[in-house]
Design an enzyme around this catalytic site. Structure first.
Site, short mmCIF file in Angstrom:
data_model
loop_
_atom_site.label_atom_id
_atom_site.label_comp_id
_atom_site.label_asym_id
_atom_site.label_seq_id
_atom_site.Cartn_x
_atom_site.Cartn_y
_atom_site.Cartn_z
N ASP A 99 -7.15 84.88 -69.56
CA ASP A 99 -8.03 85.88 -70.14
C ASP A 99 -7.64 86.04 -71.61
OD1 ASP A 99 -9.66 88.30 -70.31
OD2 ASP A 99 -9.30 88.54 -68.16
N ASP A 201 -12.88 88.22 -72.94
CA ASP A 201 -13.16 89.63 -72.77
C ASP A 201 -14.20 90.09 -73.82
OD1 ASP A 201 -12.19 92.06 -71.31
OD2 ASP A 201 -11.65 92.74 -73.31
N GLU A 265 -17.25 87.24 -70.70
CA GLU A 265 -17.65 88.53 -70.13
C GLU A 265 -18.81 89.05 -70.98
OE1 GLU A 265 -16.04 92.99 -69.06
OE2 GLU A 265 -15.64 92.11 -71.00
N HIS A 326 -12.43 93.29 -61.47
CA HIS A 326 -11.46 94.37 -61.64
C HIS A 326 -12.05 95.61 -62.29
CE1 HIS A 326 -11.76 92.23 -65.37
NE2 HIS A 326 -11.17 93.24 -66.00
N ASP A 327 -13.34 95.57 -62.64
CA ASP A 327 -13.97 96.72 -63.30
C ASP A 327 -15.03 97.42 -62.45
OD1 ASP A 327 -12.55 96.38 -65.74
OD2 ASP A 327 -14.02 94.93 -66.46
#
Ligand code: GLC
Length: 534
Positions: A99, A201, A265, A326-327
């Site tokens: 990431d 990200d 993302e 994870h969000d």
């Protein structure tokens, strides 16, 4: 398919490193833990793992606030562990995707510490600074998705700095060529080490409006999420110039043999905008489709997102699907209300649509969200907004490897960083049970691998009754799910069930139709292609 295209066929598995496997008994997952579980990942059949950030971070936002891009968070291990992970994963046929967080750093990054030391500081212009309004107010109206204004006043130097997320996450100034150069070096540092690529990200948001104009206030004509936010994020994110940066990274990534991949993302909730991040095959390889994640779990709604995505993603692009991360609340809770039957139909869509599936750790055993008490909260958003919205801890709890205290994640005597959910749902038991969801996932992945239709075949939606969704892949594969509590019949289907969510129907012959029970789904070999295409 050349080695450079592995990610089209492959299944990517997302690991939240703090929660995967603790190897040293500190209650926090680590790289040695991931290495220990490679056997499992190989058994499951995944082609790559994406690790949420493993770089040095004060953990204001658990790794998404980076203080050193080229070193490993000590709780996770060190660079030698990364090298070992890349090597050993490679032996298992698994690639490693890391990431990268280019939108912002930690406020403890040396660049920012210097930047705030004075207006003439060496790194001042690496961040976004603005004077207060005449009345001392914020430079503009921008709001953070995390709540509150995106600006914090730096008392010492008398200017505000921009942070689209937490105040501890100052945004970098992507108009500054030095910032771009610094990230080129960071990309090369990791690409040279042998990682397969980056999940980027906030890939849609790194460039900001140069003039820092106010965002337009939301109107009744805007979609619900925009109205809830109160403004359209068109100047603090999603600037057209971001595409130049992505094109540049693509050139950099393509310069490697094997080319490294860029998985973005792209947190935009309309498919058309998402599609633009593929460029003309010269930007992201894969752009996450959040419209799908946030769609209601209804056949027509999901089919519509897929139909639009199929239209919008250019031929040179390739779709990517995910149903948890994870969000967001885990799919087992968000879409499936804890119902295993629903979960399997959701997993079928993830694994058999045209495109690359990204499977979130724990979804393969149907982990639901774990309720978190206030005193156990870790996520800054959970703390900030308690009790609602409840933050992101519930979907980040440790992997449940084994039934019992510690869940096989950590020692029974150790307090894990987040509470462990109900370990009656665990890998060990599901591995031993041929009818489990885990074995179902494994077998669908294996089927994908052996099926040219599922890997690369065209997607065509078929006509099917209300609350069902059926599609053909390639010439001879048909997938159908019944997203309702009533029996339904998919017409015109002759062939054989390859894998059904109920499992007892695997191998069943179909003669002109497929009757699906409530919340049942099946992947079929279809001898006739007479089913009408929608
Ligand atoms: C991304 C990450 C999220 C993080 C945010 C700010 O959306 O997925 O976890 O909080 O960026 O870095």
């Amino acid at each position: 398919m050349s080695a450079g295209q592995w990610w089209r066929d492959g299944v990517i598995y997302q690991i939240y490193p703090r929660s995967f496997q603790d190897s040293n008994g500190d209650g926090i997952g680590d790289l040695a833990g991931v290495i220990r579980r490679l056997d499992y990942l190989q058994w499951l059949g995944v082609d790559a793992i994406w690790l949420s950030p493993i770089t040095v971070s004060p953990d204001a936002d658990f790794g998404y606030d980076v203080a050193d891009y080229c070193n490993v968070q000590p709780a996770f291990g060190d660079l030698r562990d990364v090298d070992q992970l890349i090597r050993e994963a490679g032996r298992c046929g698994i690639r490693v995707i890391l990431d990268i967080v280019p939108n912002h750093t930690s406020d403890r990054h040396p660049w920012f510490i210097d930047a705030r030391s004075g207006r003439a500081a060496r790194y001042r212009d690496w961040y976004v600074w603005a004077d207060p309004k005449a009345d001392g107010g914020y430079p503009n109206n921008w709001l953070s998705p995390f709540g509150g204004p995106t600006w914090t006043l730096d008392e010492r130097t008398g200017q505000y700095y921009l942070h689209n997320f937490l105040p501890q996450q100052p945004d970098l100034n992507w108009w500054n060529p030095e910032v771009r150069q610094a990230f080129d070096d960071i990309y090369r540092f990791w690409f040279d080490r042998g990682i397969a690529g980056f999940r980027i990200d906030v890939a849609h948001g790194i460039v900001k409006d140069r003039e820092l104009r106010d965002n337009p206030v939301a109107t009744d004509a805007d979609p619900a999420h925009v109205r809830a936010h109160g403004q359209r994020n068109i100047y603090n994110m999603e600037r057209p110039e971001v595409h130049d940066v992505l094109r540049h990274w693509r050139t950099l990534a393509d310069g490697y043999d094997v080319p490294r991949i860029l998985l973005g993302e792209t947190y935009v909730l309309d498919v058309r905008t998402m599609g633009r991040f593929y460029g003309t095959g010269d930007e992201l390889h894969l752009a996450f489709n959040f419209t799908y994640v946030h769609a209601p779990f209804q056949a027509a709604a999901l089919a519509e997102v897929v139909a639009e995505s199929e239209l919008v993603i250019p031929d040179v692009g390739w779709p990517v699907w995910t149903i948890s991360n994870h969000d967001v609340s885990r799919v087992m809770s968000r879409w499936c209300a804890g119902d295993e039957r629903k979960l399997r139909t959701a997993l079928i869509s993830l694994l058999t649509l045209r495109g690359t599936p990204v499977l979130y750790y724990g979804d393969e055993i149907g982990m639901p969200d774990t309720p978190i008490r206030r005193e156990d909260l870790q996520d800054p958003l959970g703390k900030r907004h308690w009790p609602s919205p409840r933050g992101r801890d519930p979907e980040r709890t440790p992997m449940q490897w084994r039934n019992g205290k510690g869940g096989g994640f950590t020692n029974a005597a150790v307090k894990p960083w987040l509470p462990i959910g109900d370990t009656a749902r665990d890998v060990e038991d599901q591995q031993a049970d041929p009818g489990s969801t885990l074995n179902f996932v494994r077998e669908v992945i294996a089927l994908r691998r052996s099926s040219p239709d599922l890997k690369a075949g065209q997607y065509r939606q078929l006509t099917s009754p209300a609350n069902t969704w059926a599609w053909q892949r390639g010439d001879t594969t048909v997938v159908a799910v019944n997203l309702s509590g009533r029996r339904a019949r998919i017409p015109n289907l002759t062939g054989r069930i390859l894998i059904s969510t109920t499992r007892s129907r695997d191998g069943e012959r179909l003669d002109g139709g497929l009757v699906l029970g409530p919340w049942e789904g099946a992947i079929c070999f279809s001898a006739s292609t007479s089913a009408p295409v929608r």
